[in-house]
Design a protein around this motif. Sequence first.
Motif, PDB file in Angstrom:
ATOM      1  N   MET A   1       0.844  -1.183   0.000  1.00  0.00           N
ATOM      2  CA  MET A   1       0.000   0.000   0.000  1.00  0.00           C
ATOM      3  C   MET A   1       0.888   1.244   0.000  1.00  0.00           C
ATOM      4  SD  MET A   1      -2.504   1.300   2.982  1.00  0.00           S
ATOM      5  CE  MET A   1      -4.185   1.043   2.600  1.00  0.00           C
ATOM      6  N   ALA A   2       0.611   2.175  -0.867  1.00  0.00           N
ATOM      7  CA  ALA A   2       1.378   3.417  -0.957  1.00  0.00           C
ATOM      8  C   ALA A   2       0.586   4.548  -0.326  1.00  0.00           C
ATOM      9  CB  ALA A   2       1.679   3.746  -2.414  1.00  0.00           C
ATOM     10  N   TYR A   3       1.280   5.423   0.383  1.00  0.00           N
ATOM     11  CA  TYR A   3       0.641   6.535   1.072  1.00  0.00           C
ATOM     12  C   TYR A   3       1.011   7.860   0.417  1.00  0.00           C
ATOM     13  CZ  TYR A   3      -0.072   3.092   4.723  1.00  0.00           C
ATOM     14  OH  TYR A   3      -0.447   1.973   5.413  1.00  0.00           O
ATOM     15  N   GLU A   4       0.107   8.807   0.498  1.00  0.00           N
ATOM     16  CA  GLU A   4       0.419  10.172   0.101  1.00  0.00           C
ATOM     17  C   GLU A   4       1.072  10.860   1.294  1.00  0.00           C
ATOM     18  OE1 GLU A   4      -3.048  12.208  -1.284  1.00  0.00           O
ATOM     19  OE2 GLU A   4      -3.439  10.712  -2.827  1.00  0.00           O
ATOM     20  N   PHE A   5       1.810  11.927   1.051  1.00  0.00           N
ATOM     21  CA  PHE A   5       2.425  12.670   2.150  1.00  0.00           C
ATOM     22  C   PHE A   5       2.604  14.121   1.754  1.00  0.00           C
ATOM     23  CE2 PHE A   5       5.927  11.380  -0.504  1.00  0.00           C
ATOM     24  CZ  PHE A   5       6.774  12.467  -0.498  1.00  0.00           C
ATOM     25  N   GLN A   6       2.843  14.942   2.748  1.00  0.00           N
ATOM     26  CA  GLN A   6       3.273  16.309   2.531  1.00  0.00           C
ATOM     27  C   GLN A   6       4.573  16.478   3.290  1.00  0.00           C
ATOM     28  OE1 GLN A   6       0.265  18.962   4.028  1.00  0.00           O
ATOM     29  NE2 GLN A   6       0.697  18.520   6.139  1.00  0.00           N
ATOM     30  N   VAL A   7       5.355  17.449   2.909  1.00  0.00           N
ATOM     31  CA  VAL A   7       6.585  17.760   3.615  1.00  0.00           C
ATOM     32  C   VAL A   7       6.290  18.955   4.509  1.00  0.00           C
ATOM     33  CG1 VAL A   7       8.986  18.498   3.371  1.00  0.00           C
ATOM     34  CG2 VAL A   7       7.987  16.888   1.723  1.00  0.00           C
TER      35      VAL A   7
ATOM     36  N   ALA B   1       3.514  16.955  -7.423  1.00  0.00           N
ATOM     37  CA  ALA B   1       4.489  17.007  -6.328  1.00  0.00           C
ATOM     38  C   ALA B   1       3.752  17.151  -5.007  1.00  0.00           C
ATOM     39  CB  ALA B   1       5.433  18.196  -6.529  1.00  0.00           C
ATOM     40  N   PRO B   2       4.344  16.659  -3.915  1.00  0.00           N
ATOM     41  CA  PRO B   2       3.693  16.804  -2.603  1.00  0.00           C
ATOM     42  C   PRO B   2       3.615  18.262  -2.174  1.00  0.00           C
ATOM     43  CG  PRO B   2       5.554  15.281  -2.484  1.00  0.00           C
ATOM     44  CD  PRO B   2       5.594  15.925  -3.823  1.00  0.00           C
TER      45      PRO B   2
END
Length: 142
Positions: free
Chosen positions: A1-7, A75-76
């Motif tokens: 499972m792949a997750y989205e993220f923010q920096v 892009a995140p």
Amino acid sequence: MAYEFQVTVDCAEPHVLADWWADALGWEVESQDEAFIRQMVEQGHATEDETARHNGALVWKSGAAIRHPEGLERAPRLLFQQVPEPKTVKNRVHLDVRTGDDRDAVVARLLRKGATHLHDGRQGPQSWVTLADPEGNELCVS
């Protein structure tokens, strides 16, 4: 499972730093919904102390975000969040900005806008310039 993220970047002045990074990257500062912010204060879910005025707009004081002009698919998101303590040591994570343009011109522009030159790096045929943003967060430009 792949997750989205923010920096997320801890900082003292999130709106000022978000403006700087949006300009540095050619990205967009996310707008904040003034009507929603006012509603949250009026309903007692937030206080006036949690808000501020930035560039004439009512904003949440504690954070500001920027995103790539082509959206989150490209892009995140970068979130700048206010923290009470100053930066005191080198970042363990930093952004590597690949300009695709004249690197030296990009570096010169960022220096004029408040970046600080830290050092030049080289590994084989690859070279980069390490800078710090106005609050001291490192970034490399290649």
